[in-house]
Design a protein around this motif. Structure first.
Motif, PDB file in Angstrom:
ATOM      1  N   GLU A 190       0.839  -1.206   0.000  1.00 32.52           N
ATOM      2  CA  GLU A 190       0.000   0.000   0.000  1.00 32.52           C
ATOM      3  C   GLU A 190       0.871   1.252   0.000  1.00 32.52           C
ATOM      4  O   GLU A 190       2.087   1.167   0.156  1.00 32.52           O
ATOM      5  N   ASN A 191       0.221   2.393  -0.116  1.00 33.83           N
ATOM      6  CA  ASN A 191       0.952   3.664  -0.080  1.00 33.83           C
ATOM      7  C   ASN A 191       1.663   3.829   1.257  1.00 33.83           C
ATOM      8  O   ASN A 191       1.198   3.335   2.289  1.00 33.83           O
ATOM      9  N   ALA A 192       2.783   4.534   1.216  1.00 39.33           N
ATOM     10  CA  ALA A 192       3.518   4.949   2.425  1.00 39.33           C
ATOM     11  C   ALA A 192       4.017   3.797   3.288  1.00 39.33           C
ATOM     12  O   ALA A 192       4.112   3.914   4.514  1.00 39.33           O
ATOM     13  N   GLN A 193       4.351   2.647   2.699  1.00 38.91           N
ATOM     14  CA  GLN A 193       4.845   1.513   3.483  1.00 38.91           C
ATOM     15  C   GLN A 193       6.360   1.380   3.407  1.00 38.91           C
ATOM     16  O   GLN A 193       6.986   0.772   4.285  1.00 38.91           O
TER      17      GLN A 193
ATOM     18  N   ILE B  12      10.921  -3.287  -9.564  1.00 36.22           N
ATOM     19  CA  ILE B  12       9.729  -2.525  -9.952  1.00 36.22           C
ATOM     20  C   ILE B  12       8.810  -2.410  -8.749  1.00 36.22           C
ATOM     21  O   ILE B  12       8.470  -3.426  -8.130  1.00 36.22           O
ATOM     22  N   THR B  13       8.414  -1.196  -8.425  1.00 37.90           N
ATOM     23  CA  THR B  13       7.426  -1.064  -7.349  1.00 37.90           C
ATOM     24  C   THR B  13       6.044  -0.903  -7.966  1.00 37.90           C
ATOM     25  O   THR B  13       5.896  -0.342  -9.056  1.00 37.90           O
ATOM     26  N   CYS B  14       5.051  -1.415  -7.274  1.00 40.74           N
ATOM     27  CA  CYS B  14       3.675  -1.173  -7.713  1.00 40.74           C
ATOM     28  C   CYS B  14       2.733  -1.293  -6.528  1.00 40.74           C
ATOM     29  O   CYS B  14       3.124  -1.784  -5.462  1.00 40.74           O
ATOM     30  N   CYS B  15       1.509  -0.830  -6.723  1.00 41.74           N
ATOM     31  CA  CYS B  15       0.549  -0.854  -5.620  1.00 41.74           C
ATOM     32  C   CYS B  15      -0.168  -2.195  -5.555  1.00 41.74           C
ATOM     33  O   CYS B  15      -0.109  -2.998  -6.476  1.00 41.74           O
ATOM     34  N   GLU B  16      -0.840  -2.420  -4.437  1.00 43.33           N
ATOM     35  CA  GLU B  16      -1.457  -3.708  -4.104  1.00 43.33           C
ATOM     36  C   GLU B  16      -2.071  -4.481  -5.262  1.00 43.33           C
ATOM     37  O   GLU B  16      -1.739  -5.614  -5.495  1.00 43.33           O
ATOM     38  N   ASP B  17      -2.983  -3.827  -5.989  1.00 45.07           N
ATOM     39  CA  ASP B  17      -3.786  -4.629  -6.902  1.00 45.07           C
ATOM     40  C   ASP B  17      -3.343  -4.568  -8.367  1.00 45.07           C
ATOM     41  O   ASP B  17      -4.075  -4.958  -9.251  1.00 45.07           O
ATOM     42  N   ASP B  18      -2.134  -4.097  -8.629  1.00 47.96           N
ATOM     43  CA  ASP B  18      -1.656  -4.126 -10.012  1.00 47.96           C
ATOM     44  C   ASP B  18      -1.418  -5.581 -10.435  1.00 47.96           C
ATOM     45  O   ASP B  18      -1.203  -6.440  -9.609  1.00 47.96           O
TER      46      ASP B  18
END
Ligand code: ATP
Ligand code: MG
Length: 368
Positions: A31-34, A342-348
């Motif tokens: 998630e964001n800001a982790q 590669i970073t991405c958010c939870e549901d990508d």
């Protein structure tokens, strides 16, 4: 080249973390800001002693802590290296390669290189010249230790000259030192221009080909190096550049004394980026801007590969989720052949696309 293990202590929101990476692809999600970007930032810092998003080292130390430690186990040129950096609130940081203290961060770059791409890199196209100079400097400092030394010498001489011009009214004796600092600026400045010109020539060719592929052959990207006006052809030999930079300084001498400012020199250099013959800074769309920035960064990685035979680590922060499927496919095809983060958010849906190792980040901890 690859980073095999990373150890962090009190770095950003990581209190204590050890992590082993995949040699090819590492997907960092959460998630964001982790702490996803923080992890990439740590890898970048180990490669060049610098973070593109931090103004100073203190920002990188965990809020409650006095110092931070970063250690990376690197495989490069078929050898193992251990890079270590310690950051302090109150004193200068320390760097080591295989337990030997380093004088400058370019000793880290000689072992380990990264290319970092994040959404803010759109500013590379959109912002003023300083953003493009930072890009050139960052790339060249990692690639050429001699450039790093020349740039540092130029900056020192520039700072001295600025002080002389500022204070000379109160202390006219300072002007006696001006010729010496001008000469230092000419010698180091000509070297800076020489390296920037050679690099941009290679960069322009590869980035144009990347951009053409990414846009399905519809758009043409051109990148031209712009330096002081007396230098017509920046690919000339170093003695010619030195001569022309000297002529430039002399032409500006009176104006500099009158304004009491360092008016002109490679500290004002720029890259002119055009798409289909129009200035990209002014006219390009959001998608074109992103494609151009990405083309430049991927070109930077390819140049390293061509020069050193090693592929630098590619750090892609939050980038793919913003691209349409066609561009995503282009990127995924182009990034193979080296280690990628590669970073991405939870549901990508990226983890499925790429394989490799997947790391979940939660509250400054890598959880699997
Ligand atoms: P996003 O998906 O929004 O990009 P992210 O996972 O990339 O999120 P990071 O930028 O890595 O998030 O930041 C994670 C957290 O680290 C933020 O909440 C930030 O406040 C915190 N942080 C930043 N600097 C420090 C520091 N020096 N000490 C402790 N925590 C910090
Ligand atoms: Mg982030």
């Amino acid at each position: 080249m690859r980073i095999e293990r990373l150890f962090l202590e009190h770095f950003r929101n990581y209190v204590h973390q050890e992590v082993s990476f995949d040699p090819v692809c590492n997907v960092i999600f959460g998630e964001n800001a982790q702490g996803k970007t923080n992890l990439l930032e740590a890898v970048q810092y180990l490669s060049c002693g610098h973070s593109t998003r931090a103004k100073n080292d203190r920002e990188l130390i965990e809020f409650q802590a006095e110092n931070a430690v970063l250690v990376g186990e690197i495989l490069a040129r078929d050898r193992d290296f251990v890079l270590r950096t310690e950051l302090y609130r109150e004193k200068r940081r320390k760097l080591w390669v295989n337990k030997v203290p380093c004088k400058t961060s370019s000793e880290l770059s000689q072992v380990f290189q990264t290319v970092f791409f994040c959404p803010e890199d759109l500013l590379l196209i959109r912002d003023g010249a300083a953003a493009r100079r930072r890009f050139l400097d960052n790339a060249l400092c990692q690639l050429r230790p001699r450039y790093s030394a020349a740039l540092a010498a130029y900056r020192r001489a520039y700072a001295h000259k600025t002080r002389i011009l500022r204070d000379c009214e109160e202390q006219p004796g300072l002007l006696d030192m001006l010729p010496e600092f001008n000469e230092r600026l000419i010698q180091s400045g000509a070297l800076v221009i020489h390296y920037r010109a050679q690099f941009t020539e290679k960069l322009a060719a590869i980035a144009a080909s990347n951009h053409a592929d990414c846009s399905g052959g519809k758009e043409q990207l051109s990148v031209v190096y712009k330096t002081v006006s007396t230098i017509q052809n920046s690919l000339e030999e170093l003695p010619v550049l030195t001569q022309q930079l000297r002529a430039h300084m002399e032409a500006h001498r009176n104006a500099e004394l009158a304004s009491r400012l360092c008016l002109s020199g490679p500290h004002k250099d720029d890259l002119l980026v055009e798409i289909d013959g129009r200035d990209a800074k002014t006219y390009s769309s959001q998608g074109q801007t992103r494609t151009a920035a990405l083309s430049l960064k991927l070109a930077e990685r390819e140049i390293y590969k061509n020069v050193t035979g090693e592929v630098p680590i590619l750090l892609l922060d939050d980038v793919l989720s913003e691209l349409d499927p066609r561009r995503q496919e282009f990127v995924l095809n182009r990034i193979s052949g080296g280690q990628v983060f590669i970073t991405c958010c939870e549901d990508d849906r990226l983890p499925v696309l790429l394989g490799g190792k997947v790391f979940h980040i939660f509250a400054g901890q890598v959880t699997g």
